[in-house]
Design an enzyme around this catalytic site. Sequence first.
Site, short mmCIF file in Angstrom:
data_model
loop_
_atom_site.label_atom_id
_atom_site.label_comp_id
_atom_site.label_asym_id
_atom_site.label_seq_id
_atom_site.Cartn_x
_atom_site.Cartn_y
_atom_site.Cartn_z
N GLY A 12 0.82 -1.20 0.00
CA GLY A 12 0.00 0.00 0.00
C GLY A 12 0.85 1.25 0.00
N ALA A 13 1.95 1.22 -0.77
CA ALA A 13 2.97 2.26 -0.67
C ALA A 13 2.87 3.33 -1.75
CB ALA A 13 4.36 1.62 -0.70
N ARG A 15 0.79 5.78 -1.77
CA ARG A 15 0.38 7.07 -1.22
C ARG A 15 0.27 6.96 0.30
NH1 ARG A 15 -3.40 4.55 -3.92
NH2 ARG A 15 -2.96 5.78 -5.78
N ASP A 62 -1.94 -7.66 -5.95
CA ASP A 62 -3.12 -7.76 -5.11
C ASP A 62 -2.73 -8.62 -3.92
OD1 ASP A 62 -5.50 -8.34 -3.85
OD2 ASP A 62 -6.53 -9.08 -5.64
N VAL A 63 -2.63 -8.02 -2.74
CA VAL A 63 -2.12 -8.76 -1.58
C VAL A 63 -3.07 -9.85 -1.11
CG1 VAL A 63 -0.68 -6.85 -0.77
CG2 VAL A 63 -3.03 -7.06 0.07
N SER A 141 -4.89 0.01 13.98
CA SER A 141 -5.56 1.30 14.02
C SER A 141 -6.21 1.49 15.38
CB SER A 141 -6.64 1.37 12.93
OG SER A 141 -7.48 2.49 13.10
N TYR A 153 -13.77 -2.89 9.42
CA TYR A 153 -12.42 -2.33 9.59
C TYR A 153 -11.92 -2.54 11.02
CZ TYR A 153 -8.72 1.25 9.10
OH TYR A 153 -7.53 1.94 9.06
N LYS A 157 -8.65 -4.72 12.03
CA LYS A 157 -7.51 -4.09 12.72
C LYS A 157 -7.26 -4.72 14.09
CE LYS A 157 -6.19 -1.14 9.60
NZ LYS A 157 -4.95 -1.43 8.83
#
Length: 252
Positions: A12-13, A15, A62-63, A141, A153, A157
């Site tokens: 996810g690097a 941005r 695609d992870v 998070s 989410y 997390k």
Amino acid sequence: MSTTGRVAIVTGAARGIGAATAVRLAREGHAVAVLDLDEGACADTVGKITAVGGTALAVGCDVADAAAVEAAVARVAAALGPPVVLVNNAGVLRDNLLFKMSEDDWDTVMNVHLRGAFLMSRACQKHMVDAGFGRIVNLSSSSALGNRGQVNYSAAKAGLQGFTKTLAKELGKFGVTANAVAPGFIATEMTAQTAARVGMDFEDFQAAAAAQIPVQRVGHPDDIAGAIAYFTGDDAGFVSGQVLYVAGGPLD
């Protein structure tokens, strides 16, 4: 300035936090694989690294796809060397209240955050074990503690925290540490999306958040990159299985 020469992968690097982390790890002396779903979107991050003499490789992946992950990690190992630092940062939002949330909303978030971290860690750990050194940092998070409209989410997390602690126990004897960083409010495209979802101007949204934070400001990607950099370094060799909340103050 460290000159470790180790190879790092940041997912996810393209941005936000991932981009800031990739640039920070390059400053620390790592060769960095800048991984994101769209390889072309990684160009800006790669450019920032190479412009100051660093080494970076853009990788599209695609992870949540096991075959794609294995191929991506093999490509990094062939091009840069064995990856011994992994930052599992890739993430998506599909916010909604429980009664409005679809199965696709749930599955997408679980697949990217949890399945993605599992697949990436599994693919990289063999290189870490062979090297007798490894650093895995998972992005959790403050939402792991619960957040209205984010049942998917929040669950993902929170799951990453248990995943982190278990990796620490399994991989510690091989010289591999695993830790998690749990950001609070960070000004990124993702939080801008949240502001739009609730119908607020992003500047007003940030101001409202800052008023609730003890340090009276929102966080920025570089705040998180610094914490991640610590966990990936030699100084953190006796720190494993920990969750660090980077949120501008204690959380209730």
